[in-house]
Design a protein around this motif. Structure first.
Motif, PDB file in Angstrom:
ATOM      1  N   ASP A 202       0.874  -1.197   0.154  1.00  0.00           N
ATOM      2  CA  ASP A 202       0.104  -0.005  -0.055  1.00  0.00           C
ATOM      3  C   ASP A 202       0.896   1.145  -0.072  1.00  0.00           C
ATOM      4  O   ASP A 202       0.622   2.390  -0.595  1.00  0.00           O
ATOM      5  N   TRP A 203       1.995   1.270   0.710  1.00  0.00           N
ATOM      6  CA  TRP A 203       2.773   2.316   0.854  1.00  0.00           C
ATOM      7  C   TRP A 203       3.506   2.750  -0.542  1.00  0.00           C
ATOM      8  O   TRP A 203       3.460   3.988  -0.882  1.00  0.00           O
ATOM      9  N   THR A 206       0.902   4.095  -3.309  1.00  0.00           N
ATOM     10  CA  THR A 206       0.522   5.502  -2.644  1.00  0.00           C
ATOM     11  C   THR A 206       1.770   6.377  -3.023  1.00  0.00           C
ATOM     12  O   THR A 206       1.395   7.614  -3.597  1.00  0.00           O
ATOM     13  N   SER A 209       1.478   6.780  -6.767  1.00  0.00           N
ATOM     14  CA  SER A 209       0.205   7.357  -7.469  1.00  0.00           C
ATOM     15  C   SER A 209      -0.118   8.566  -6.672  1.00  0.00           C
ATOM     16  O   SER A 209      -1.110   9.359  -7.026  1.00  0.00           O
ATOM     17  N   GLY A 211      -1.062  10.286  -2.439  1.00  0.00           N
ATOM     18  CA  GLY A 211      -1.751  10.185  -1.206  1.00  0.00           C
ATOM     19  C   GLY A 211      -0.864  10.302   0.040  1.00  0.00           C
ATOM     20  O   GLY A 211       0.207  10.610   0.039  1.00  0.00           O
ATOM     21  N   ILE A 213       0.485   8.727   3.680  1.00  0.00           N
ATOM     22  CA  ILE A 213       1.002   7.556   4.214  1.00  0.00           C
ATOM     23  C   ILE A 213       1.387   7.616   5.700  1.00  0.00           C
ATOM     24  O   ILE A 213       2.185   8.717   5.689  1.00  0.00           O
ATOM     25  N   ASN A 265       3.070  12.874   2.897  1.00  0.00           N
ATOM     26  CA  ASN A 265       2.364  12.930   1.687  1.00  0.00           C
ATOM     27  C   ASN A 265       3.140  13.010   0.624  1.00  0.00           C
ATOM     28  O   ASN A 265       3.951  13.555   0.429  1.00  0.00           O
ATOM     29  N   TYR A 368      -5.299   3.354  -6.690  1.00  0.00           N
ATOM     30  CA  TYR A 368      -3.709   3.444  -7.144  1.00  0.00           C
ATOM     31  C   TYR A 368      -3.469   3.824  -8.285  1.00  0.00           C
ATOM     32  O   TYR A 368      -2.295   3.604  -8.792  1.00  0.00           O
TER      33      TYR A 368
END
Length: 588
Positions: A202-203, A206, A209, A211, A213, A265, A368
């Motif tokens: 996920d990190w 992100t 793309s 976002g 974290i 971010n 993502y």
């Protein structure tokens, strides 16, 4: 073959050809991260004779534009490189002289006047070996530092802000540093994560793309790992403990661990990006096969081993190096034997290992997507066939091929199976009128793991020299771009009939010097092609301020800590011919 068009052409052209994509389809030294040293796609399923189903992916070619050939150096290592400004102890970094560009002519003689004739074919960025890491993960092998000082690195808690700063650098680039052509995409060549855990995936997605974290796991309020353990073999930044690293000059930084797990971010890349899988993305710790339920439960549980005698550490490290425990059964037994020595940590289900299918599904998740493409190279056809390789259209005259060189049977070195090798050969033949750039995680020299895939025990595995021979048999291959070894190395490959290509291996973003590479392809209009490689550092300043624990300050500190990491190599940047280059080869 006819290759008359380029992205620098003044006449717009609509590309109508289809590109075959993948239909079928995870550390020691550079392979184990701990220790040893552009556009939307649409997939449909077809069936080829005697082959697995193949995804048919159609990519729009980049719109041709008029591009002035205006070289620049700002923001690249041609202009400046982080360099120590003190001579002993813990060395502070500052601005240093850049690396000049070296022309390499092993495969073709460069002809005078080519700079004024050339047109751009493509320009893109390579990220590799980001090793986005949960430094508190129970599976981590920090305790191997008792036998190998580089088995744990002081910078490991800062991989996320470091990677975000790299994204910021690429977003700020004006285009290709030599040709000025727009950067069409970025490709990550594997080891995007470190422990094969779901939240690391996920990190990574992100960071790429965009976002927010929070690079933390376990207790949401506190760090729980070796850096506040009180153990002197690890740097204890928040404590006044006179640990091994502080004896070497590492600083006491009150508030460091709280800052390291604070929300950050990422703006996300402003260009499309593609993904290639590495051994750390496929295998727990980059070297163990999936299947041991005890290890999977240990990964999410509430116990963590933080110290181990040097004799036992060496035995475990040797087993990893020799691949004598590819499924991790000895590792499991060792952990069980030291259960009483483990420390309590907060359990976290997000630390669970992810499978190849999980990896594909996450890439296809709309959350993502960023600026695309959907799936970042992977398609639903990959899901259906269980494969992690594909091809895509880079530009009107250039095709990219992403390979899966990890071996599901275990071990950090690579290979590919018969089905993928045949697919590679077929894809090269079907795109014989286009130039080809091949991407993989492993290098040709690190593909010597021929262990059979447990899911396909009857399928033969092929090593790096087999891949070299196949690529050299196709005149349209320009380059093979990869990572894994955490070192800049550029190698010329030639066949007796004159066919040739360049293998471009790029250093990691976990070990200093923390680099990515811009690659530009240009037709010199004289029977030769030039491939320009230009290394870039993250956007973080070279100088650090120990009082600055902001997101940017941590990214700068990430680089400096990596430079000073005990046991680190000063040779990972490579020689001049492995860094900023012009690689010349004959036009096939």
């Amino acid at each position: 073959m006819s290759r008359t068009r380029s992205v620098a052409s003044t006449t717009p052209a609509v590309h109508r050809r289809t590109v075959l994509a993948a239909a079928g389809a995870a550390a020691v030294s550079a392979g184990v991260g701990y220790a040893l040293r552009p556009t939307d796609s649409q997939a449909a399923t077809t069936t080829g004779a005697a082959e697995a189903p193949v995804a048919q992916t159609v990519h729009k070619a980049a719109v041709p534009v008029e591009v002035p050939l205006a070289p620049y150096t700002r923001g690249t290592t041609v202009a400046s490189v982080a360099t120590p400004r003190t001579s002993s102890g813990y060395r502070r970094l500052g601005d240093g002289a850049g690396w000049s560009r070296k022309v390499r002519a092993e495969l073709a003689a460069p002809k005078s006047g080519r700079a004024g004739r050339r047109t751009s074919l493509a320009a893109f960025v390579q990220f590799t070996d980001l090793h986005l890491m949960d430094s508190q993960h129970p599976m981590r092998l920090e305790y191997l530092r008792s036998t190998d000082v580089h088995a744990w690195r002081p910078q490991e808690a800062l991989t996320v802000p470091g990677a975000i700063s790299l994204v910021e650098r690429v977003n700020a680039l004006r285009g290709g540093p030599v040709t000025g052509a727009p950067l069409q995409f970025a490709m990550t060549t594997g080891d995007n994560t470190d422990n094969n855990s779901r939240h690391e995936l996920d990190w990574f997605l992100t960071v790429m793309s965009g976002g927010r974290i929070t690079p933390n796991s376990g207790d949401p309020r506190h760090y729980e790992g070796v850096q506040n353990s009180g153990l002197k073999q690890y740097w204890q930044p928040d404590s006044t403990t006179r640990d091994q690293d502080k004896q070497l000059g590492f600083p006491h930084l009150r508030g460091y661990l709280a800052a390291a797990i604070r929300e950050v971010n990422s703006p996300g890349l402003t260009i499309p990006w593609y993904s290639t899988v590495g051994n750390h993305d496929s295998l727990p710790l980059g070297c163990y096969g999936h299947g041991d339920s005890w290890l999977a439960e240990y990964a999410v549980g509430g116990k963590k081993l933080m110290s181990l005698p040097a004799s036992e550490s060496k035995k475990l490290q040797d087993m990893i190096r020799k691949a004598s425990d590819p499924q991790g059964h000895h590792f499991r037994d060792l952990l069980k034997a030291h259960a009483r020595n483990m420390r309590s940590v907060t359990p976290d289900e997000r630390r669970a290992p992810y499978t190849a299918r999980d990896y594909l599904t996450a890439h296809l998740d709309p959350a993502y997507r960023g600026v695309g493409p959907v799936g970042h190279g992977y398609s639903t056809a990959n899901l259906d066939a269980g494969t992690q390789y594909y091809s895509f259209r880079i530009a009107d005259d250039v095709v990219g091929i992403s390979l899966d060189t990890t071996d599901p049977g275990g071990h950090y070195q690579g290979s590919i199976g018969t089905k993928q090798l045949r697919w590679l050969d077929r894809t090269l033949r079907e795109n014989k009128d286009s130039f080809v750039v091949v991407f993989s995680h492993h290098t040709s020299d690190s593909m010597d793991n021929l262990r059979r895939d447990p899911a396909h025990p009857d399928e033969r595995r092929y090593g790096g020299q087999d891949v070299v021979a196949l690529l050299a048999s196709h005149s349209n291959v320009l380059a093979w771009v990869n990572g894994h070894i955490h070192r800049n190395v550029i190698k010329a490959h030639s066949a007796p009939d004159g066919r040739s290509f360049w293998e471009i291996s790029t250093a990691s973003h976990i070990d200093f010097p923390h680099l990515a590479r811009v690659i530009e392809l240009a037709d010199n209009k004289d029977g030769t092609i030039s491939i320009f490689t230009t290394l870039v550092e993250s956007a973080a300043p070279h100088r650090t301020d120990f009082a600055d624990l902001s997101q940017t300050g941590l990214a700068a500190l990430y680089r400096e800590l990596a430079y000073n990491a005990p046991g680190s190599s000063n040779k990972l940047g490579g020689a001049s011919g492995d860094r900023n280059t012009e690689l010349v080869l004959k036009k096939g």
